[in-house]
Design a protein around this motif. Structure first.
Motif, PDB file in Angstrom:
ATOM      1  N   CYS A  39       0.853  -1.191   0.000  1.00 41.27           N
ATOM      2  CA  CYS A  39       0.000   0.000   0.000  1.00 41.27           C
ATOM      3  C   CYS A  39       0.887   1.239   0.000  1.00 41.27           C
ATOM      4  O   CYS A  39       2.028   1.195   0.450  1.00 41.27           O
ATOM      5  CB  CYS A  39      -0.871  -0.039   1.256  1.00 41.27           C
ATOM      6  SG  CYS A  39      -1.847   1.442   1.582  1.00 41.27           S
ATOM      7  N   SER A  72       0.749   3.612   1.903  1.00 43.67           N
ATOM      8  CA  SER A  72       1.136   3.942   3.281  1.00 43.67           C
ATOM      9  C   SER A  72       2.460   3.261   3.642  1.00 43.67           C
ATOM     10  O   SER A  72       3.271   3.830   4.381  1.00 43.67           O
ATOM     11  CB  SER A  72       0.032   3.526   4.259  1.00 43.67           C
ATOM     12  OG  SER A  72      -1.163   4.222   3.962  1.00 43.67           O
ATOM     13  N   HIS A  97       0.751  -3.848   6.377  1.00 45.03           N
ATOM     14  CA  HIS A  97      -0.479  -3.699   7.172  1.00 45.03           C
ATOM     15  C   HIS A  97      -1.710  -4.124   6.355  1.00 45.03           C
ATOM     16  O   HIS A  97      -2.831  -3.814   6.740  1.00 45.03           O
ATOM     17  CB  HIS A  97      -0.623  -2.239   7.611  1.00 45.03           C
ATOM     18  CG  HIS A  97      -0.810  -1.313   6.447  1.00 45.03           C
ATOM     19  ND1 HIS A  97       0.248  -0.865   5.687  1.00 45.03           N
ATOM     20  CD2 HIS A  97      -1.927  -0.799   5.880  1.00 45.03           C
ATOM     21  CE1 HIS A  97      -0.220  -0.105   4.711  1.00 45.03           C
ATOM     22  NE2 HIS A  97      -1.540  -0.056   4.795  1.00 45.03           N
ATOM     23  N   GLU A  98      -1.495  -4.793   5.213  1.00 38.62           N
ATOM     24  CA  GLU A  98      -2.628  -5.165   4.344  1.00 38.62           C
ATOM     25  C   GLU A  98      -2.489  -6.663   4.065  1.00 38.62           C
ATOM     26  O   GLU A  98      -2.035  -7.055   2.996  1.00 38.62           O
ATOM     27  CB  GLU A  98      -2.552  -4.333   3.048  1.00 38.62           C
ATOM     28  CG  GLU A  98      -3.732  -4.488   2.123  1.00 38.62           C
ATOM     29  CD  GLU A  98      -3.617  -3.589   0.884  1.00 38.62           C
ATOM     30  OE1 GLU A  98      -4.256  -2.522   0.861  1.00 38.62           O
ATOM     31  OE2 GLU A  98      -2.882  -3.953  -0.056  1.00 38.62           O
ATOM     32  N   TRP A 136      -5.647  -3.203  10.522  1.00 38.87           N
ATOM     33  CA  TRP A 136      -4.557  -2.374  11.060  1.00 38.87           C
ATOM     34  C   TRP A 136      -5.017  -1.410  12.133  1.00 38.87           C
ATOM     35  O   TRP A 136      -4.214  -0.692  12.723  1.00 38.87           O
ATOM     36  CB  TRP A 136      -3.741  -1.684   9.987  1.00 38.87           C
ATOM     37  CG  TRP A 136      -4.436  -0.789   8.989  1.00 38.87           C
ATOM     38  CD1 TRP A 136      -4.693  -1.092   7.682  1.00 38.87           C
ATOM     39  CD2 TRP A 136      -4.897   0.565   9.162  1.00 38.87           C
ATOM     40  NE1 TRP A 136      -5.300  -0.024   7.049  1.00 38.87           N
ATOM     41  CE2 TRP A 136      -5.429   1.000   7.938  1.00 38.87           C
ATOM     42  CE3 TRP A 136      -4.916   1.456  10.245  1.00 38.87           C
ATOM     43  CZ2 TRP A 136      -5.976   2.276   7.745  1.00 38.87           C
ATOM     44  CZ3 TRP A 136      -5.468   2.729  10.061  1.00 38.87           C
ATOM     45  CH2 TRP A 136      -5.971   3.117   8.830  1.00 38.87           C
ATOM     46  N   CYS A 155      -6.932  -3.334   3.846  1.00 32.36           N
ATOM     47  CA  CYS A 155      -6.637  -1.899   3.799  1.00 32.36           C
ATOM     48  C   CYS A 155      -7.356  -1.188   2.668  1.00 32.36           C
ATOM     49  O   CYS A 155      -8.326  -0.494   2.903  1.00 32.36           O
ATOM     50  CB  CYS A 155      -5.153  -1.558   3.793  1.00 32.36           C
ATOM     51  SG  CYS A 155      -4.954   0.246   3.896  1.00 32.36           S
TER      52      CYS A 155
HETATM   53 ZN    ZN Z   1      -2.815   0.755   3.529  1.00 26.22          ZN
END
Ligand code: ZN
Ligand code: NAD
Ligand code: ZN
Length: 374
Positions: A43, A45, A64-65, A94, A174
């Motif tokens: 991602c 992020s 986090h995905e 997350w 996510c």
């Molecule tokens: Zn993300």
């Protein structure tokens, strides 16, 4: 304490190159589960963290995905009540709701200010991951999904319906929850209204799908990369605008495509310039829905008088206002029903050591989601 060896992408500190390391992983303690990771999406992020645009501590297992299979459950996890039996596919959240704060008690878990997601540690304040020399390693948002296995708080592991592909479950964790939720939960799009989405990565394309699902009359997809526009049409966009260098022209094109401006304009990039673009294309009564996240410390500005005089709004959306235990299985069911084509977002499948190449592709806006397979 029994432990096992895992491989994981570790960031020593933001702004450095992640390395693939062999680490030891402890068994889950009370209220935790161990998950054998099956898929982890890359991602933007993660790229913000990688490039040092957000300040995060290190060393930290990135990601986090993700989604994977329950390997073992810690003491006190009620398997019958949670559905976390060994072998179950779970999508990881997350935001790990603390379950006790005012936000969690009010059902707004995405606003939980004391979530372990912010400490990158288990709820008891300790880590389950260590380097061979004994140094503790954090796990991003307490789930650190770019690892062959991970121990996570049980509240972060959401059982998925039978038949959900692991990569779809990962993306629900996510970009899908964020994009679909923004336009269906944070600011529910009314049937028949017009929506523009600026930025067509995993998050923006999910917002396009969500707006289409919510029966928006028009969904205008905007990106500076032509290939993204074609994909947006395939997942529900009714019009597209190629954003050139001149924001005035882009605003005019968005207004043209939405009969004077979109009721809701989603910003899914995270740049001050496109945040300003989203605000400036609004008609009277329109709302800018900010989903993209800027590098730390950045500001955007807009002319106040017409904004107030025209009763416009700016709304921030964190995690698409997701209540993961309710919304993740719901999004999976929509996928299984053929109403949310999440699989269209996966444009490359890679191994853990392909992460830096995936970040490069993301910087060039080539493809949508790279998914690490384990
Ligand atoms: Zn993300
Ligand atoms: N609010 C949340 O809870 C939440 C959750 C996840 C991600 N995010 C944020 O959402 C943003 C998007 O994430 P993503 O993974 O979809 O990113 P991505 O990099 O995959 O997609 C970004 C898209 O924006 C386009 N773009 C970039 N600059 C542009 C410009 N000036 N004009 C037009 N288009 C432009 C790119 O071509 C690309 O298609 C990131 O900032 C990420 O951190 C927010
Ligand atoms: Zn809470």
């Amino acid at each position: 304490m029994p432990e096992s060896l895992i491989r994981a992408a570790v960031l020593e500190r933001p702004g450095t190159e992640p390395r693939i390391e062999e680490l030891t992983l402890d068994e889950p303690r009370a209220g935790e589960v161990r998950v054998r990771m099956a898929a982890s999406g890359v991602c933007h992020s993660d790229l913000h963290v990688r490039d040092g645009e957000w300040h995060r501590p290190g060393p930290i297992v990135m990601g986090h995905e993700g989604a994977g299979y329950v390997e073992s459950v810690g003491p006190g996890v009620d398997v019958a009540a949670t559905g976390l039996e060994v072998g179950r596919l779970v999508a990881l959240s997350w935001i790990v709701p603390c379950g006790r704060c005012r936000s969690c008690l009010a059902g707004r878990v995405w606003e939980c200010p004391v979530s372990p997601s912010y400490t990158h540690l288990m709820p008891d304040g300790t880590s389950r991951v260590r380097r061979p020399g004994g140094e503790d390693v954090l796990a991003y948002c307490a789930i650190g999904t770019m690892a062959s296995s991970q121990v996570v708080p049980a509240a972060a592991a959401i059982p998925m319906p039978d038949g959900t592909p692991p990569e779809v479950a990962a993306l629900i964790g996510c970009c899908v929850a964020t994009g679909v939720g923004a336009v269906t939960k944070t600011l529910p799009v009314e049937p028949g209204s017009s929506v523009a989405v600026i930025g067509l990565g995993g998050v923006g394309l999910s917002a396009v799908m969500g707006a289409s699902l919510a029966r928006a009359s028009g969904v205008v997809a905007v990106d500076r990369v032509e290939a993204k526009l074609a994909l947006a049409r395939e997942v529900g966009a009714t019009d597209t605008v190629l954003a050139g260098g001149d924001p005035v022209e882009t605003v005019a094109a968005i207004r043209d495509a939405t009969d004077g401006g979109p009721d809701v304009c989603v910003e899914a990039i995270g740049l001050p310039s496109t945040v300003e673009l989203a605000v400036s294309c609004l008609p009277t009564g329109g709302a800018a829905l900010l989903v993209g996240m800027t590098p730390a410390g950045q500001r955007a500005s807009f002319e106040v008088f017409p904004f107030v005089d025209g009763a416009r709004r700016i709304v921030g959306s964190n995690y698409g206002s997701a209540v993961p235990s309710v919304d993740f299985p719901r999004y999976a069911e929509l996928y299984l029903d053929g109403r949310l084509p999440v699989d269209r977002l996966v444009t490359s499948r890679i191994a853990l050591d392909g992460l830096e190449d995936a970040f490069d592709r993301m910087r060039r806006a080539e493809g949508v989601r790279s998914v690490i397979e384990f």
